[in-house]
Each structure stands twice: as C-alpha cells, then as structure tokens.
Design an enzyme around this catalytic site. Structure first.
Site, PDB file in Angstrom:
ATOM      1  N   LYS A 126      -0.715   7.258  27.801  1.00 41.53           N
ATOM      2  CA  LYS A 126      -0.297   6.203  28.723  1.00 41.53           C
ATOM      3  C   LYS A 126      -0.779   6.564  30.128  1.00 41.53           C
ATOM      4  CE  LYS A 126       3.120   5.426  31.425  1.00 41.53           C
ATOM      5  NZ  LYS A 126       2.495   4.606  32.509  1.00 41.53           N
ATOM      6  N   GLU A 179       3.334  19.488  33.847  1.00 38.55           N
ATOM      7  CA  GLU A 179       2.649  19.878  35.075  1.00 38.55           C
ATOM      8  C   GLU A 179       3.191  18.971  36.158  1.00 38.55           C
ATOM      9  OE1 GLU A 179       0.572  19.590  38.159  1.00 38.55           O
ATOM     10  OE2 GLU A 179      -1.079  18.838  36.920  1.00 38.55           O
ATOM     11  N   CYS A 198      -1.053  17.250  43.670  1.00 40.36           N
ATOM     12  CA  CYS A 198       0.149  18.038  43.380  1.00 40.36           C
ATOM     13  C   CYS A 198       0.067  19.445  43.954  1.00 40.36           C
ATOM     14  CB  CYS A 198       0.402  18.085  41.877  1.00 40.36           C
ATOM     15  SG  CYS A 198      -1.013  18.661  40.920  1.00 40.36           S
TER      16      CYS A 198
END
Length: 799
Positions: A192, A266, A300
């Site tokens: 997805k 993660e 991130c």
C-alpha cells in the site's frame, strides 16, 4: 566586467524539465487508476476514488482508488495463490525477474523521476539523480542475493505473504527497499503506497506487467490509513513491513500483537548533526544543507538537531545563514531549485504549528529573505537557535525544512545531547580528528552514523533505527533476515508439555540416585538475585515448588513490580558488561561452564525431582556445552565492512540491544534458561530474568554459579514469581530494551501487546515448541541476531 565578476553576479535562470512523457503516461491511463491485483488492473470493489494533487500547484493530477477491506482481501488472496509457484522457482529464476525490474526502471527512469516530482513536490534533481538510481541499485543488488540465497541462507525460508506500507517522502525508493528483498527471498507482496503519492507505485505495477512477473506476486492497493489498517489486520498476512511515523508504528504494533505476524518498523527520527571545533566548517555546512534541507526536510533521518561546539557557534551560525540565503525555493520541475513543495496541506500546517510552538518556548527563528512561489505548498528554510534540549522542536520530529540549533562544550556533553531523545535512527559527526569522530559515533544510539558525510545510502548497507525509531533493517544482509525465518521454526508444532504429570494419590514418590527429592531440599528457600546479591522479595511472600509427584521441593520468592524495578536499575548500572571486550566476556562464560560442571551432579539431583533423572542429567550436560558455544561465539559474532559504490566504507557493527527482559520456558528449567540468557550475555547485554514458573528454584543454583564466575553484579538478575504478573511489568517498563518470551501462545501475544508503549524489540517462540536439546533449534545465530542490533558507521576514504 571580468569573467570572475560575471560569475559572482550571475543569477540562475529557470531550467524546467519537460513533463511531456509523464503527462502522456497519465493520459494513457485516463488519469484514473484502479488497484493492481493478481497481475491486472481492477476497479475498487466498494469505495470510490480520491484526488492526487500536485503540491506545487494544487492542481489535480489523477484519481486514485480508495482501497477497502474487500480490495485488500482480494490482493491477499492473489498473493497467497501465487506463493507456491514463486517459492518453487530457483533462486536464479527470481534473480532474472529482479534484474528485469532494474533494467525496466532504467529504461523509464526519466519518466519515473518526473512523475515522482509532480506527485511528491521534491526537486527534479533529487528524483533524477538520487532516488531513481538508488531504486535501480536495490533491484540489481537483490537480484544478486536471490542468486546466492540458497547457499548463504541455508535452512531459512520465506515468511509468506508480506503486507508492506510505505510513506510519501520517497515513494518509489521505499517501494524498492520493501519489494526487492521480499521478492528475492521468495515472498509475495501486497503493497500500500502513501495516500498522497501513489503514482510511481502504480507505474511500477505496469513494469511488473511489462517484464512478465507472474500474476499475484506483486499486488498494489491504494488508499488512505483505513486501507493500511485492513492490510495490517488481515489474518492471512504473514509479515508486515512498515515505514512511517512512530505513532502509526505503535498502533501497528498493538494491532498485530494478537497474531503471529512478523513485524519490522522503520519509524521517525530526530537525528543529531554534531560539529566539533576542529571540523572543516565549510564542508560541514554543505553537509548540513544536505542533511536538513534535502527533500524539504521531509526525511526520517534528517539532521534536524544541530549540535555545535560552543567555541565555533558564532562563526558557524553566520556561515549557515549565508548559505541559507543562497538556497532557491521554487517549482520542483525546475532543475535550478534546491527546495521544492511540501507534500500536503496537513503537513505544511504541522510544520508551521511546531515552529510557532518552538518560538513560544524561547527559540529564535531566522529565515532568509529569499523569493517564495506565489502559489503551492512551500515553507522557507528555517533556523531555530537558542533551542532548549527539552523544547518541542528538539524532541519532536517536524518533518520539514527546520533546523534546531544547540551548543555543547565537550564530546561527553555532545553524546548526552545526541542521545537525549526517544528516537535513534541516524546521526552525523564532523571532526578532522578521526579518533574523536569514531569515539562519538560509537556512543550515539542510532542505527546509522555518518562521519564527515551525510545522507549516504546503499542497498548493501542496512538502514534502520534503535529505540522508538523502530526495529529491523532495510538493505544489506540483515535486511534479508526480515523476510526469512528458520524453516524448522516456521513449521514447529504448538507448544506442549514435557513435564511428567503429578503422581496419583498414594503412589510412592519416584526415587533418584537412592534419595527422595524431598530429602535433598529440606527447608530449601531461594531468594531473588538482584545486582549480584541475594535479596528478599518486596512482597514478603513465597510460592511452593513441587515435584512431578506433588512433593514439596522448596519455596521461591514471589517477585512484584518493585522487585522488577530494582532489577532493571541494577541491570542498567551493569552496562559496563557491554563495554567489556568480547574476549573477556568469552573468558567469563568459559569460567561459568567450569563452575556449572563442578556443581553439575548436585544441581541435576535437585532438578530430577521435577523432570526426572535422565532429563535433569541431560539438561546439565547440554547446558555446559551451550555455555561453551556462546563463549565461542562471544568474540566471533562480529560485523562487516561494506564497500558501497562511493568513496566510503560502511562499518557494520553488531551492538548489544541493551537490557533484555527474559521469560523462560517451563519444559526445560535449566537448559531453557541458559539457552536464552547466554546469547544475551555473549552479545554484551544485561538481563532481567523470570525463571521457569514450575521450577524457579533453579535460580538459586545458578546465582551461586554466577557469583563464582566473575560475572559483574547486575549483568544477570533473577526475579521469580508468577509469569503473567511479572511479564506485564517487564514488557511495560520503559528501561527494558527488548523482551524475550518463550512460553505459551497467550504469553507471547501479551509480551507484544504490553511492550507497544516504547516499541521495544520482542522475540518469542510464538507459542511453538522449541527442541532445546537440539543445537539446530536451541542455539546459534538466530538467537544472537535478536541479541544485537546493527549500526552502520559510514566513513569517507581515498581521493
């Protein structure tokens, strides 16, 4: 005017990338996309469509299908149907498909780069020169692993059907990070993509058709968070791999706790960017530009916390401001711009809100006077100075082009500030002293540390976090392990009991070596073992321990929450064990084996009252051998040096996880405990151990062995009592870094559920039986891999 003067006064003109090919592709699909399920495009079963908009203009790009639970179910069924055929292929056959994917991405690279930029808002230079080449690299690299899998991972098998959920900041690259290792190891996939950025995933679906990938091997279902939730909760998914926010990761952890799904996360970060006074400041500033303003700070691992040595703070800030003034913000398809658009209005609003809150908490905000686009979702590069370490902008992930600056005086203070966060994804260290840089890098609690460089990635090098930045790795050998399981474990039967049933009433007690068990343990009451000392339980209560025949063997203390707290505190204080050399840890373990051998017959006699003479003797004998095994591994389970395609080396180090809470199995009270505690110790961790509930007296035998083996006090702590009560306290404790629970299925699920608060690592038997006497199941790399976490330290070298 001289050439030099012209060069200095020259301004950048627009250099727009031609989007014609990408727009033609969109038009060919009618700018309306279904799901990609079972090798074909399928319209949504229940829900409709939503708009995907260009963040640089606000204009609609295409209509994307909103996935429902029914769509997810269809995709999972297709993946399940395709699994036997895909797993049945040779490694070479899978390698050829992955190679074909790499070649196809190369053929369509320009179109994919433009499509990524239109959909995401990132500068075309980044999409074209960084993202797409790395996508290609991942498929090439994992084609190689597919070829070598059988020889390099003998005894391992694929997880099965893998559900993958990826974020919007690197849409196609995150797809490659997930799909390449999953396919090369023999899994099938339901992916997805992010709601805001689905287009390149759908373009990749077309590539799967183009290369003739078997139907159902890759399925792509688009939609919002509810689509991802349906995928996470689907009962026929064997593994979930998620990249995204820590908040969503925590929800996924809770949602999967009552299942046997393997999970890798993660998550977010608040990475430190440390600059020492001896650093090349101009190079450090260029690295900082890449570290925080790359992809508009929507990374991130962005170096969003600048930690600068106090002596250079003033000149460094001046250099940073001067450089910020040269950054160009504008249309992402312009090859001359540095900062593009923020992905969505909700993200832009979050950035504004957090910056305002940081200023309200005392930070000084500075933004360069640069031209900003009149329309679209843009935020200027921002420097927040005088930031307090506890400020929201120093603790929360902003995920935007915002740098929070703080100062330090000594390397020790720099490390303390760097680790002053719940995250642990990445970090940067800049210093001309390699000794200082590597010393600090080794102490930063993060999965990746860059020395005098930043934001380097490669398929050969694992990427992932410590603490609330998640667990598991993407890339490298360790990344493949996220999609593999030992074949014996995947097929292991449900946990049974190996303990003999109680004797019938009036049946004589079975004798062992000429004496009754009760004769050997009259008035035998053990204590808790905390910080290297025998201590009484806080509760003041004890529990009876009876033999298989029902005879009283002794009493064990009933530990409680306070005892666990004391044990965790002692384990934290014993962290020196992790700094002991691997050679010295091995010597202590060998000494432990020697002392267990000296007392082996005595321990076996007592243990025989519960498990019988043959098993008791075998537990001691195999236990001694197991200690030798982990003494041997202590200085041999080391890391690697990767050679990525750049002038750098990446040093992959196996580091201890920290403090591990261990729930021991009942069926083998001695051997089961040793099999779990020893790999934890060998890797340099400390442990808080709940021994077998049926025979907790084993703790009394072992703490006497530990006392005489030079094991530091607190490296291992025993708290006996009822598993259900102690497990909850251990799993919820924020200073426990990992939980190992080898018990019944309900306990395994409880361990995962209770530990979701701080996202600690969990290693369980999933309620399956482990043949502890069999070294193929009861010892080795599988346990050591869970006792360590890989840190990659990148160091430039050469010209």
């Amino acid at each position: 005017m001289s050439i030099a003067e012209k060069f200095l006064t020259m301004e950048y003109g627009p250099a727009p990338e031609d989007p014609k090919e990408a727009l033609t592709w969109l038009d060919r699909h009618g700018r309306r996309f279904g799901h990609f399920i079972d090798g074909a495009w399928q319209q949504p079963i229940e829900s409709g469509f939503f708009d995907s908009n260009d963040p640089a203009t606000g204009e609609k790009i295409a209509a994307i299908s909103q996935g429902s639970a029914a769509d997810v179910d269809a995709a999972v069924q297709a993946a399940r149907k395709a699994l036997p055929q895909w797993q049945g292929l040779t490694g070479h056959a899978r390698a050829r498909y992955l190679y074909a994917m790499a070649r196809a991405v190369q053929r369509h690279s320009r179109r994919l780069a433009v499509l990524e930029t239109i959909d995401n808002g990132k500068p075309i230079r980044e999409s074209r020169d960084i993202d797409i080449p790395l996508v290609v690299r991942h498929f090439y690299h994992h084609a190689g692993w597919a070829q070598l899998l059988e020889s390099e991972f003998a005894g391992y098998t694929a997880c099965g059907v893998v559900g993958q959920i990826i974020p919007w900041n690197f849409p196609l690259l995150m797809l490659a990070w997930k799909i390449a290792p999953a396919l090369c190891t023999g899994n099938t996939v339901v992916l997805k993509p992010a709601e805001f950025t689905s287009l390149t995933a759908l373009a990749f679906a077309e590539i799967c058709q183009e290369i003739g990938l078997p139907a159902g091997v890759v399925n792509i279902v688009t939609g919002d968070g509810s689509t991802g939730e349906a995928l996470v909760k689907h009962p026929d998914v064997d593994k979930i791999a998620f990249t995204g926010s820590t908040e969503v990761g925590r929800a996924i952890r809770s949602a999967t706790a009552q299942s046997h799904k393997k999970l890798s996360l993660e998550l977010g970060g608040k990475s430190p960017f440390i600059i020492f006074e001896d650093a090349d400041l101009d190079s450090a500033v260029e690295g900082l530009v890449d570290g925080i303003w790359f992809n508009q700070g929507q990374v991130c691992c962005a170096g969003s916390r600048l930690l600068m040595q106090e002596s250079i703070a003033v000149p460094l800030i001046e250099k940073i401001r001067e450089r910020m003034g040269t950054l160009r913000v504008g249309a992402p398809l312009d090859k001359a711009i540095d900062i593009g658009a923020i992905v969505a209005p909700v993200q832009l609003e979050r950035i504004r809100r957090l910056v305002d809150q940081g200023v309200a908490e005392g930070a000084t905000c500075w933004q360069p006077q640069i031209e900003m686009p009149s329309r679209g979702l843009y935020f200027p590069p921002t420097l927040l100075s005088n930031v307090h370490p506890t400020s929201v902008v120093a603790q929360q992930e902003i995920f935007g082009p915002v740098l929070a600056a703080m100062t330090f005086r000594t390397p020790t203070e720099a490390v303390e500030l760097a680790n002053n966060t719940v995250y642990g994804l990445a970090g940067c260290v800049w210093s001309e002293s390699i000794n200082v840089a590597l010393q600090v890098a080794a102490q930063i609690k993060a999965g990746v540390v860059w020395v005098n460089c930043t934001n380097l990635f490669d398929a050969s090098c694992g990427f992932g976090g410590y603490r609330e930045s998640g667990y598991g790795r993407e890339g490298g050998r360790e990344g493949l392990l996220e999609y593999l399981e030992p074949a014996w474990f995947k097929n292991a039967p449900a946990l049974g009991t190996y303990i003999s049933p109680p004797a019938k009433p009036n049946e004589p007690v079975r004798e062992t070596t000429g004496q009754k068990p009760t004769d050997l343990v009259i008035d035998r009451t053990v204590k808790l073992y905390i910080g290297g000392k025998q201590v009484r339980p806080d509760s003041g209560y004890s529990m009876e321990v009876r033999s298989a025949a029902g005879e009283l063997l002794g009493e064990a203390p009933l530990g409680n929450r306070k005892d666990i707290r004391n044990a965790v505190e002692a384990a934290r204080k014993a962290a020196v064990w992790g700094r002991t050399t691997a050679h010295n840890r091995a010597q202590v373990l060998y000494y432990m084996a020697e002392n267990l051998s000296l007392r082996g017959e005595e321990i076996a006699r007592r243990l025989a009252g519960l498990v019988g003479v043959p098993q008791a003797a075998k537990e001691v004998a195999v236990g001694i051998e197991r200690i030798f095994t982990y003494a041997a591994w202590a200085d041999k389970f080391d890391g690697a040096v990767h050679n990525p395609p750049s002038r750098t080396i990446a040093i992959a180090m196996n580091e201890p996880v920290g403090t591990v809470g261990i729930i021991c199995p009942n069926e083998t009270p001695l051997l089961g405990l040793l099999s779990l505690v020893l790999p934890v110790l060998a890797a340099g961790n400390t442990a808080v151990v709940v021994p077998s509930e049926t025979y907790p007296l084993i703790a009394g035998d072992l703490y006497q062995v530990f006392d005489t083996s030079d094991l530091p006090g607190g490296a291992v702590n025993f708290v006996t009592g009822y598993r259900s009560q102690l497990l909850k306290t251990l799993a919820e404790h924020d200073d426990i870094d990992a939980i190992w629970c080898f018990a019944d299925e309900a306990s395994a699920m409880a361990a995962k559920s209770f530990s979701a608060g701080n996202l600690k690592q969990v290693f369980t038997n999933e309620g399956r039986a482990i043949a502890w006497f069999d070294p193929k199941q009861g010892e080795g790399r599988w346990f050591l891999q869970h006792a360590t976490q890989v840190k990659n330290i990148w160091v430039p070298y050469g010209e």
